[in-house]
Each structure stands twice: as C-alpha cells, then as structure tokens.
Scaffold this motif. Structure first.
Motif, PDB file in Angstrom:
ATOM      1  N   LEU A  84       0.846  -1.185   0.000  1.00 12.52           N
ATOM      2  CA  LEU A  84       0.000   0.000   0.000  1.00 12.52           C
ATOM      3  C   LEU A  84       0.886   1.242   0.000  1.00 12.52           C
ATOM      4  N   ILE A  85       0.308   2.368  -0.366  1.00 19.07           N
ATOM      5  CA  ILE A  85       1.045   3.625  -0.282  1.00 19.07           C
ATOM      6  C   ILE A  85       0.325   4.546   0.695  1.00 19.07           C
ATOM      7  N   GLY A  86       1.101   5.372   1.371  1.00 18.98           N
ATOM      8  CA  GLY A  86       0.530   6.337   2.295  1.00 18.98           C
ATOM      9  C   GLY A  86      -0.027   7.519   1.532  1.00 18.98           C
ATOM     10  N   VAL A  87      -1.327   7.737   1.652  1.00 19.76           N
ATOM     11  CA  VAL A  87      -1.978   8.828   0.935  1.00 19.76           C
ATOM     12  C   VAL A  87      -2.083  10.072   1.811  1.00 19.76           C
ATOM     13  N   LEU A  88      -2.490   9.879   3.068  1.00 18.99           N
ATOM     14  CA  LEU A  88      -2.789  11.030   3.920  1.00 18.99           C
ATOM     15  C   LEU A  88      -2.471  10.704   5.370  1.00 18.99           C
ATOM     16  N   GLN A  89      -1.852  11.658   6.059  1.00 18.90           N
ATOM     17  CA  GLN A  89      -1.664  11.579   7.505  1.00 18.90           C
ATOM     18  C   GLN A  89      -2.203  12.859   8.129  1.00 18.90           C
ATOM     19  N   LEU A  90      -3.092  12.710   9.110  1.00 21.04           N
ATOM     20  CA  LEU A  90      -3.697  13.862   9.774  1.00 21.04           C
ATOM     21  C   LEU A  90      -3.458  13.777  11.273  1.00 21.04           C
ATOM     22  N   LEU A  91      -3.102  14.902  11.866  1.00 24.27           N
ATOM     23  CA  LEU A  91      -2.986  15.011  13.312  1.00 24.27           C
ATOM     24  C   LEU A  91      -4.277  15.601  13.872  1.00 24.27           C
ATOM     25  N   LYS A  92      -4.662  15.128  15.038  1.00 24.70           N
ATOM     26  CA  LYS A  92      -5.925  15.551  15.643  1.00 24.70           C
ATOM     27  C   LYS A  92      -5.991  17.058  15.812  1.00 24.70           C
ATOM     28  N   GLN A  93      -4.872  17.685  16.127  1.00 20.59           N
ATOM     29  CA  GLN A  93      -4.873  19.129  16.350  1.00 20.59           C
ATOM     30  C   GLN A  93      -5.247  19.900  15.089  1.00 20.59           C
ATOM     31  N   ASP A  94      -5.039  19.286  13.917  1.00 19.51           N
ATOM     32  CA  ASP A  94      -5.357  19.955  12.659  1.00 19.51           C
ATOM     33  C   ASP A  94      -6.775  19.672  12.180  1.00 19.51           C
ATOM     34  N   VAL A  95      -7.375  18.592  12.681  1.00 20.42           N
ATOM     35  CA  VAL A  95      -8.717  18.204  12.231  1.00 20.42           C
ATOM     36  C   VAL A  95      -9.573  17.885  13.454  1.00 20.42           C
ATOM     37  N   PRO A  96      -9.898  18.885  14.259  1.00 20.56           N
ATOM     38  CA  PRO A  96     -10.654  18.616  15.486  1.00 20.56           C
ATOM     39  C   PRO A  96     -12.098  18.215  15.242  1.00 20.56           C
ATOM     40  N   VAL A  97     -12.613  18.418  14.018  1.00 20.49           N
ATOM     41  CA  VAL A  97     -14.024  18.125  13.770  1.00 20.49           C
ATOM     42  C   VAL A  97     -14.286  16.634  13.586  1.00 20.49           C
ATOM     43  N   ALA A  98     -13.245  15.837  13.337  1.00 19.00           N
ATOM     44  CA  ALA A  98     -13.444  14.403  13.122  1.00 19.00           C
ATOM     45  C   ALA A  98     -13.805  13.717  14.437  1.00 19.00           C
ATOM     46  N   ASP A  99     -14.476  12.558  14.319  1.00 16.33           N
ATOM     47  CA  ASP A  99     -14.808  11.758  15.500  1.00 16.33           C
ATOM     48  C   ASP A  99     -13.617  10.857  15.821  1.00 16.33           C
ATOM     49  N   TRP A 100     -12.755  11.333  16.697  1.00 15.40           N
ATOM     50  CA  TRP A 100     -11.541  10.595  17.022  1.00 15.40           C
ATOM     51  C   TRP A 100     -11.824   9.565  18.115  1.00 15.40           C
ATOM     52  N   PRO A 101     -11.432   8.305  17.918  1.00  7.30           N
ATOM     53  CA  PRO A 101     -11.574   7.320  18.992  1.00  7.30           C
ATOM     54  C   PRO A 101     -10.743   7.729  20.209  1.00  7.30           C
ATOM     55  N   GLU A 102     -11.175   7.297  21.359  1.00  8.82           N
ATOM     56  CA  GLU A 102     -10.480   7.618  22.606  1.00  8.82           C
ATOM     57  C   GLU A 102      -9.019   7.188  22.527  1.00  8.82           C
ATOM     58  N   GLY A 103      -8.118   8.115  22.882  1.00 10.33           N
ATOM     59  CA  GLY A 103      -6.699   7.797  22.933  1.00 10.33           C
ATOM     60  C   GLY A 103      -5.988   7.818  21.597  1.00 10.33           C
ATOM     61  N   ARG A 104      -6.657   8.253  20.538  1.00 13.71           N
ATOM     62  CA  ARG A 104      -6.037   8.293  19.211  1.00 13.71           C
ATOM     63  C   ARG A 104      -5.889   9.741  18.761  1.00 13.71           C
ATOM     64  N   ASP A 105      -4.727  10.069  18.199  1.00 16.63           N
ATOM     65  CA  ASP A 105      -4.498  11.444  17.764  1.00 16.63           C
ATOM     66  C   ASP A 105      -3.780  11.541  16.419  1.00 16.63           C
ATOM     67  N   VAL A 106      -3.623  10.411  15.726  1.00 15.94           N
ATOM     68  CA  VAL A 106      -3.052  10.393  14.375  1.00 15.94           C
ATOM     69  C   VAL A 106      -3.955   9.527  13.501  1.00 15.94           C
ATOM     70  N   LEU A 107      -4.296  10.040  12.345  1.00 22.05           N
ATOM     71  CA  LEU A 107      -5.135   9.296  11.403  1.00 22.05           C
ATOM     72  C   LEU A 107      -4.346   9.109  10.114  1.00 22.05           C
ATOM     73  N   GLN A 108      -4.334   7.884   9.610  1.00 19.79           N
ATOM     74  CA  GLN A 108      -3.580   7.589   8.394  1.00 19.79           C
ATOM     75  C   GLN A 108      -4.474   6.878   7.382  1.00 19.79           C
TER      76      GLN A 108
END
Length: 323
Positions: free
Chosen positions: A137-161
């Motif tokens: 697979l290739i990495g398309v997108l990495q998001l940090l919670k501080q940059d995308v606060p509107v997403a529904d982040w699971p408890e204890g998670r702060d990086v989305l890939q």
C-alpha cells in the motif's frame, strides 16, 4: 488553523431552520512541498509502529489484457465500419435490420471485452488477478488531531492515516459499483509511533493513484448539504438567500469542493445514493479525496473519491463512493 468563513453563519442566522443540517468540515488545502513525518500531509513519510509490517494488498487487481483479433474478424469489423459510413452518407432510413445484425457480429467478436484498439486491432479487457506476496500500500494522507478537530476521534487516538493499494479494484466487498484503489484507514496514538516509514511505491502502481507530496493548510468551515438532502421548501429559502447575496448555493454554501475531512458529500454526477453500513446505520462523509491540483491524483476520471464511515462504530467497514 485559519479562521472560519462567516458566510454560512450569516445564512443560519437568517434561516435558523437550516441549523440542524449544518456540519463542520476541515478543508485541507494541499500545497506541493516536502512534508515531515510528524506533520499532517499528503503523500509524505509516515509515522509507523516499529513492530508493525507495512501492509500489502493481495487483490484481486484489475489488469489489462490484450487479445489480437484474427484477420477475418478484423476485416469483418472494417467492412462494418465502411458500410456504416456509406449508410450515413446516403442518409439511409431502412437500415434497422443491418444495424441490428452488425451489433450482433460486433458483440460476438468483442466477446465481452471492454475496448477495441483500432490501431493494433486488439480486444482489451480487464481481468481480476491476485498478487502474492501482494502489492505494498502507499501512504496517501496523515492527519494530526490538532489539525482536524471536527473528526470523531476514537479515545486515545491522535493520528489518522489513510493508505491505499495503487491498483484498480472492482466491486470490493461491500462496495457496490466501485472501481478504484482499495482503501485502509488507521487511527493511531502518536506515543506508539516509534518509526518513520518512507512511502513505498510499487513499480506497477497506477501513476494517477500516487499522490505528489503536499503540505496542508487546514481551515475549519461550516457547510450545508446538497439540494436532495434538504426539504424542498427549506432549500428554496436557502437558494433565494444565496441569490440575494450574489453567490451560488452549491459549492459555496454547500458541499464545498477539494480535499476535505467531514462535511457533506456532493451528488453532482448522480442522484443521491443511500450509503448504509452493514449494521443498518446511515454512514456519514469522513473524507473527500479530490483529483488534480497539487496532489495530482486522478480518481474516477478526475472526480472525487469519498470515504464514508459508520457513526455508530468507526471500526465497521468503510464505504467508498466516487463522483
């Protein structure tokens, strides 16, 4: 993060009945650059767990196969083309039987193939082929919670890939009428990411599925849904308000275009399509991947690949849709 555009807020103040339909979104606004692994980015190096192998996709992948026509079939198709041009030039009105018969002959010769190359006289078809040990697979997108606060982040998670297989896939499990890359989404804790992984690019990757590395300049916005997702009278009021203020409702107040986290999907190519989770819940737009511009992707003939997730349980399988 850049300040919110007040336009939608002004509309909501003027028509309070629209408030339940307003959703927060983050426009990612990519710009070509050299992102670092510890930042939000498109197509750059990924933070990665030190003990986790890089994922691979074993397909099946849709592969182009070419089949040379026999001389007899080539000559038959050339004759049909000549006859068609002659009928068109003569403006024949009694050609129904000939056209029907020729269509049957074409169908027999094509034998289910998708395209005919009239330079090489080859049938071209897409066939599913499995891959062992698999395509990285290739990495398309990495998001940090501080940059995308509107997403529904699971408890204890702060990086989305977001990763995907840069090959063509057809009718992935649970994905009706879909053709494109196979997508994975991972929620991580930054504290568990001990390694930096350069994004591998398979030698046989579809070039238009490999993003150019980009920095992000996220901006939080509020947007409204497309016409089909509003009551008719309420949409009429919103459209009239937009016209009074000299702006378009769609793509200005609703369904903003570009790379986007959250918000509302646009249904600009088809009617609204219900996209439900296997559990029965109606999914919500999670991410929009756009074609062109700085990331230089091309999904769905320069369209948008939209990822939908279950609002009840984010671990349920993703739903994919291209417009």
């Amino acid at each position: 993060m850049t300040a919110v555009d007040p336009t939608v807020e002004a509309l909501l103040a003027g028509i309070p009945a629209l408030a339940p339909y307003a959703r927060k979104a983050v426009l990612l606004r990519p710009k070509a650059g050299e992102p670092s692994s510890d930042a939000s980015h498109i197509g750059g190096p990924m933070l990665w767990p030190g003990d986790e192998e890089w994922p691979r996709c074993q397909g099946p992948h849709m592969v182009e196969v070419r089949e040379k026509l026999s001389d007899a079939d080539r000559e038959t198709l050339q004759r049909i083309d000549r006859d068609w041009r002659a009928r068109r030039a003569g403006k024949a009105h009694d050609a129904y039987d000939a056209i029907r018969k020729e269509a049957e002959i074409r169908s027999r010769i094509m034998d289910g193939a998708d395209v005919l190359d009239k330079v090489t006289w080859e049938r071209i078809r897409q066939v599913p082929v499995s891959s062992v040990p698999g395509v990285p697979l290739i990495g398309v997108l990495q998001l940090l919670k501080q940059d995308v606060p509107v997403a529904d982040w699971p408890e204890g998670r702060d990086v989305l890939q977001v990763l995907w297989c840069p090959q063509e896939h057809s009718e992935l499990p649970g994905q009706a009428h879909y053709w494109g890359p196979a997508v994975e989404v991972h929620y991580r804790s930054a504290a568990s990411l001990a390694a930096v992984r350069d994004v591998p690019v398979p030698v046989d990757a579809v070039a238009s599925y490999v993003p150019r590395p980009c920095l992000l300049d996220p901006v939080e916005v509020t947007e409204l849904p497309a016409q089909d997702e509003l009551p008719a009278d309420l949409f009429g009021e919103a459209k009239a308000w937009a016209e009074q203020h000299g702006i378009e409702y769609h793509r200005t107040l609703a369904c903003l275009e570009g790379w986007k986290a959250g918000g509302w999907p646009s249904w600009h190519l088809t009617d609204q399509v219900p996209i439900d989770c296997a559990c029965g819940a109606t999914t919500r737009l999670f991410l929009t991947v756009d074609s062109g511009r700085d990331p230089d992707l091309n999904v769905g003939r320069f369209g948008e690949l939209r990822i939908f997730t279950c609002p009840v349980d984010a671990s349920h399988p993703l739903r994919l849709n291209i417009q």
